[in-house]
Design a protein around this motif. Sequence first.
Motif, PDB file in Angstrom:
ATOM      1  N   SER A  24      -8.304  -2.257   1.344  1.00  0.00           N
ATOM      2  CA  SER A  24      -8.682  -2.623  -0.014  1.00  0.00           C
ATOM      3  C   SER A  24      -7.564  -3.414  -0.685  1.00  0.00           C
ATOM      4  O   SER A  24      -7.809  -4.425  -1.354  1.00  0.00           O
ATOM      5  CB  SER A  24      -9.001  -1.361  -0.829  1.00  0.00           C
ATOM      6  N   ALA A  51       0.802  -1.227   0.000  1.00  0.00           N
ATOM      7  CA  ALA A  51       0.000   0.000   0.000  1.00  0.00           C
ATOM      8  C   ALA A  51       0.830   1.270   0.000  1.00  0.00           C
ATOM      9  O   ALA A  51       0.278   2.371   0.011  1.00  0.00           O
ATOM     10  CB  ALA A  51      -0.936   0.000   1.211  1.00  0.00           C
ATOM     11  N   HIS A  55     -12.406   1.042  -1.885  1.00  0.00           N
ATOM     12  CA  HIS A  55     -11.661   1.981  -2.724  1.00  0.00           C
ATOM     13  C   HIS A  55     -12.510   3.218  -3.019  1.00  0.00           C
ATOM     14  O   HIS A  55     -12.021   4.351  -2.957  1.00  0.00           O
ATOM     15  CB  HIS A  55     -11.260   1.308  -4.036  1.00  0.00           C
ATOM     16  N   SER A  92      -9.124   7.757   4.516  1.00  0.00           N
ATOM     17  CA  SER A  92      -8.897   7.371   3.134  1.00  0.00           C
ATOM     18  C   SER A  92      -7.742   6.382   3.028  1.00  0.00           C
ATOM     19  O   SER A  92      -7.839   5.353   2.337  1.00  0.00           O
ATOM     20  CB  SER A  92      -8.600   8.605   2.284  1.00  0.00           C
ATOM     21  N   SER A 124      -7.650   2.400   1.858  1.00  0.00           N
ATOM     22  CA  SER A 124      -6.778   1.984   0.764  1.00  0.00           C
ATOM     23  C   SER A 124      -5.974   0.745   1.133  1.00  0.00           C
ATOM     24  O   SER A 124      -5.824  -0.182   0.322  1.00  0.00           O
ATOM     25  CB  SER A 124      -5.822   3.120   0.379  1.00  0.00           C
ATOM     26  N   SER A 180       0.362   4.870   2.251  1.00  0.00           N
ATOM     27  CA  SER A 180      -0.946   4.926   2.890  1.00  0.00           C
ATOM     28  C   SER A 180      -0.905   4.460   4.334  1.00  0.00           C
ATOM     29  O   SER A 180      -1.586   5.004   5.205  1.00  0.00           O
ATOM     30  CB  SER A 180      -1.965   4.080   2.113  1.00  0.00           C
ATOM     31  N   SER A 211     -12.571   5.338   0.000  1.00  0.00           N
ATOM     32  CA  SER A 211     -11.294   6.033   0.127  1.00  0.00           C
ATOM     33  C   SER A 211     -11.269   7.283  -0.739  1.00  0.00           C
ATOM     34  O   SER A 211     -10.822   8.355  -0.301  1.00  0.00           O
ATOM     35  CB  SER A 211     -10.152   5.086  -0.271  1.00  0.00           C
TER      36      SER A 211
END
Length: 237
Positions: free
Chosen positions: A181, A132, A218, A174, A178, A135, A221
């Motif tokens: 996800s 990720a 997503h 957010s 992410s 994030s 996010s």
Amino acid sequence: MSTSSSPFGSSSVRAAGSGFASSGRFTRPAQLDQALIDHIAGGADPQRLSEVSHTTAASLLDRVHHTQDPQVVGRVLTLVEREGVDLVAELWSDADPESLPGVLWRLYMLRTWMHRNQESISRLWRVGEPVAGASSAIAGVDQAPTADDIARTADSILSGAFVGDFAVALERASAFCSVISAGLVAEARRRRERAAEVGEPTLAGTSRHFVRTAKSLHGTSVDFRKGATLWREGRLE
């Protein structure tokens, strides 16, 4: 949100716009203004309900930001449990994702989802975090969070929206979505490969469920990220 039989225990998340929705039921003590509750119960016209939606969201945020009383913050954090998800949904769930009530609705549903699925989300975080990028750092979560860490993160994101920098709280939300996800996508890929190896249709079905959930997260996010931008520009109303 119904619990899946997968070892991750991932709950289904459907898009409300691109946000969260919950099928849970809570008691409804009359903590909100009784006239407002009666008005909603009697059936408000869409325009009036939209006005109430924006007014209540702005008033709640302003009140907590200016008092920062720990007891008030605690009550606001548990608004869904105290008032009932149905009432809060009546107020905010139909609001545009790029509006203050729409963003608050998604923040509350994110917290509810995280609290209900602490163990499975902590495992998905460990799967998603390596892929990720930045994030994970933005979300403020350790590389290997425990279930308790997930619950604390849920509370800190929502409380930060009220007593800290609202845009930063949205950016953390957010980023968190992410990473999870990404974890769901990675797990879905692993299950597809395993299903192909052993010819197990159940694994393939679970993989599709994970992909749908990842898409919903997503979208959420993206909603949070847009909300942060609009807030900084003074256009989140």
